[in-house]
Design a protein around this motif. Sequence first.
Motif, short mmCIF file in Angstrom:
data_model
loop_
_atom_site.label_atom_id
_atom_site.label_comp_id
_atom_site.label_asym_id
_atom_site.label_seq_id
_atom_site.Cartn_x
_atom_site.Cartn_y
_atom_site.Cartn_z
N LEU A 189 -9.29 3.94 -13.96
CA LEU A 189 -7.90 4.41 -14.08
C LEU A 189 -7.93 5.90 -14.38
N GLY A 190 -6.93 6.60 -13.92
CA GLY A 190 -6.88 8.04 -14.16
C GLY A 190 -7.17 8.79 -12.90
N ASP A 191 -7.42 10.11 -13.05
CA ASP A 191 -7.47 11.01 -11.90
C ASP A 191 -8.83 11.16 -11.26
N GLY A 192 -9.84 10.47 -11.73
CA GLY A 192 -11.15 10.64 -11.10
C GLY A 192 -11.69 12.01 -11.34
N HIS A 252 -16.39 9.39 -9.05
CA HIS A 252 -15.08 8.79 -8.74
C HIS A 252 -14.34 9.74 -7.83
N LEU A 253 -13.66 9.18 -6.85
CA LEU A 253 -12.97 10.03 -5.88
C LEU A 253 -11.89 10.86 -6.58
N GLN A 256 -5.74 6.67 0.95
CA GLN A 256 -4.70 5.64 1.06
C GLN A 256 -3.83 5.87 2.28
N VAL A 275 -8.32 13.24 -6.77
CA VAL A 275 -6.92 12.95 -6.42
C VAL A 275 -6.66 13.19 -4.92
N HIS A 278 1.32 6.84 -6.86
CA HIS A 278 -0.02 7.18 -7.32
C HIS A 278 0.00 8.16 -8.49
N PRO A 290 -2.28 6.59 -11.53
CA PRO A 290 -3.45 7.03 -10.75
C PRO A 290 -4.66 6.15 -11.00
N PHE A 291 -5.47 6.03 -9.99
CA PHE A 291 -6.76 5.38 -10.15
C PHE A 291 -7.70 6.01 -9.12
N ALA A 292 -9.00 5.77 -9.29
CA ALA A 292 -9.98 6.38 -8.39
C ALA A 292 -11.09 5.39 -8.09
N LEU A 293 -11.48 5.31 -6.83
CA LEU A 293 -12.58 4.42 -6.44
C LEU A 293 -13.92 5.02 -6.87
N THR A 294 -14.87 4.13 -7.13
CA THR A 294 -16.21 4.55 -7.51
C THR A 294 -17.12 4.50 -6.30
N VAL A 295 -17.91 5.54 -6.13
CA VAL A 295 -18.90 5.55 -5.05
C VAL A 295 -20.23 6.01 -5.63
N GLN A 298 2.02 1.74 -3.44
CA GLN A 298 0.91 2.23 -4.28
C GLN A 298 0.71 3.73 -4.07
N LEU A 299 0.79 4.18 -2.83
CA LEU A 299 0.59 5.60 -2.54
C LEU A 299 1.70 6.44 -3.14
N LEU A 349 0.84 -1.20 0.00
CA LEU A 349 0.00 0.00 0.00
C LEU A 349 0.87 1.25 0.00
N MET A 401 -8.20 10.37 -2.96
CA MET A 401 -7.48 9.10 -3.11
C MET A 401 -6.19 9.11 -2.29
N LEU A 402 -5.44 10.20 -2.35
CA LEU A 402 -4.18 10.26 -1.61
C LEU A 402 -4.44 10.20 -0.11
#
Lengths: 444, 230
Positions: free
Chosen positions: B206-209, B81-82, B91, B84, A311, A315-320, A307-308, A304, B87-88
């Motif tokens: 993938l990408g910056d959201g 999508h969250l 994490q 940047v 980033h 980059p990636f982003a979680l979906t909510v 990964q940070l 982790l 996300m930082l």
Amino acid sequence: MSEKLTVGTADPARLLAELVERKVSLELSTLDLGFVALLAARALQAGLASFTEAQLTDAFELTCQTMDPSLDNLKLRATHAIRRLREQRMLVRVDGAGVVRAGEFALSRLASAIVEFFLEEEVLTRESLTLLTRSLLGSLSEILQAAEVADSDDSWRIGVTAPLRVTVNELISGIERRQRGLDVQQEEFQREMSKLLEVDWFNAIDRCQTLLDSTAKTLRELNEILLRDTHLLLSILADVSDVALQRSRPDVEAVTRRVMEQIDRIAAWGSARQRAWSEYYEYVHRYLRDIVRLDPSRALTQRLRSQLSEHAARPFALTVAAAPPLRLLRSVLPPEPPLPVRRPKREKEEEDDLPAEATKDPLGELEAQVTELLLQGVNDLAELTARVTADLPLSEQFLAAGRVAHFVARLARPPVNSRRPWVPVNSGLVIEEWRLKKANVGHE
Amino acid sequence: MSESQFRDLGDAVSDESYPDIDLALRRGRHIDQQDGPWYAYLLDAVAFLEPFYRRFGAELVHVNDGYFYLLPTSDRLGKRHLSVPEMLVGQTLALLYLDPLTVQEGGSVTRDEVLGHLASVMGSEALIRALHSKKKRVDERVAQEAVRQKVHDALRRLSTLGFVELLNGEQLKLRPALLRFAESVRGADSPAEALAKLVAKGEAVLGDGEAGEADSDAESPEGAAQDAEE
């Protein structure tokens, strides 16, 4: 001499002001604490009520040899240390010999409390709590009996108030002290658990589990005893309060009420600790189950962290879910329309009442009046204005004065360079005075 | 397995908790054991609610780590999508959640610890570039203040999603849903493979959201000052 303040009853501002006035402060090094602890230990072991100066110096030297052997000039240091402790009320002189001979000293209540806090761990256990609450029950039962037969101020004081203030208070303080000791012990447990996991991770699971279970069991038992016994204690105190009320003893009622509050606090402590520990217990269990057991090599943290740090490159982003909020239409009454802006109308005069001159030109009339007065030789604007406006109502005089000045400026030549003082005209009107040199009537 | 108290979907939806829970889930909230009755309700009603939400194009996900959330699988429900910063910060919070030193405080950390940890993992320069990237010349003080503000905003938004709880003052309580940020590095797969699987399931992109609320420096007074300097 100022009245002695007690923490429980004093106004906080006054309490603080008192401390500032007395310049109260406390500064103890580890060496000083060691010195005080050694004195306390010697007093207990040898049954000493006080120490001579020689005994103090000897104890200090032993403390230095143990804690910091590099120190020299020990006798001088001992003198300074004893002076420091006396200044901070940790040591008190207990003989009255003054300069006649070397004194004898004893540890103060402050010093004993500090040593007790750091060294003597009075932790609340099932046994200590049971003993203390049973002693309290016994004392309160006696106090109740004394209250029922008390028939004089002395008997109330000796049999009820004093025991409530002293004996009961001491027992309750004993419970509170041990509660604080248990709080400190629990903090130690939490710290130990954190260190075990940090050092041993997966191998620390069983030890952490044991720590959790033993503390939870202790707290559960203590809470059961507290709930049961505080109920009995409060019941007896309520009886004492009833007797005091019947016999019109408000002082006894007040003391009883304070003791009941203290016991409530003790019971509340038990419930609060039980709740807090339950949450902590659950959290650590979840941590052990979901994180430690499933990741024995602690690889997850390393991955982790990578990964940070990467980033930005990946980059990636979680979906909510993000449903827009529902429109909830409220039934709202429309506001009242604002009142139209109006000005009060004057009452119209009847046409028959109007004078004949109302149909003539008022400005023209005013100008004629000014011209007439100028021709008559009136060459002060103030006098001119006063005569023209004499018959006018006050509300019209200001306007008329302006018009008079306008006509005079046109018909005559007001001086430019001379001073123009402000002078009153009629009542309520003040104008700049013009002294006219020459009238030029009819020419502009 | 104990039986649910609900006989059917009608029963579950008629429960007085349902409206608040439904609204929270639709707004992205992650619900865990610390939510008490809400979590208990979802455990009881999950068998009826899963097919119910599927009809809206969303999956009611129950993770073994002890939390629920709604994952939109189509565009019917609404999703985002969250950003940047989120996300930082997310994490970083997940790293702190895994840290055994946090066990001492029962899973609580301070804002300063979050910022310090983020800066120590990413490096201050990289962090400023990631969160304050629009300007060529960066006044250090202004940039640091902007980064602190973005972290603060991200914490606030993550708290509305149930990843963290804002306590009094500087304290934050970490919640189990933070382990979502570690899903891509949990299994035996390589991080790239694991991430690809998450993307395929719709859990991530993938990408910056999305751009956050304070991402546009031109809208901030500091940004205006920077513009004036340039």
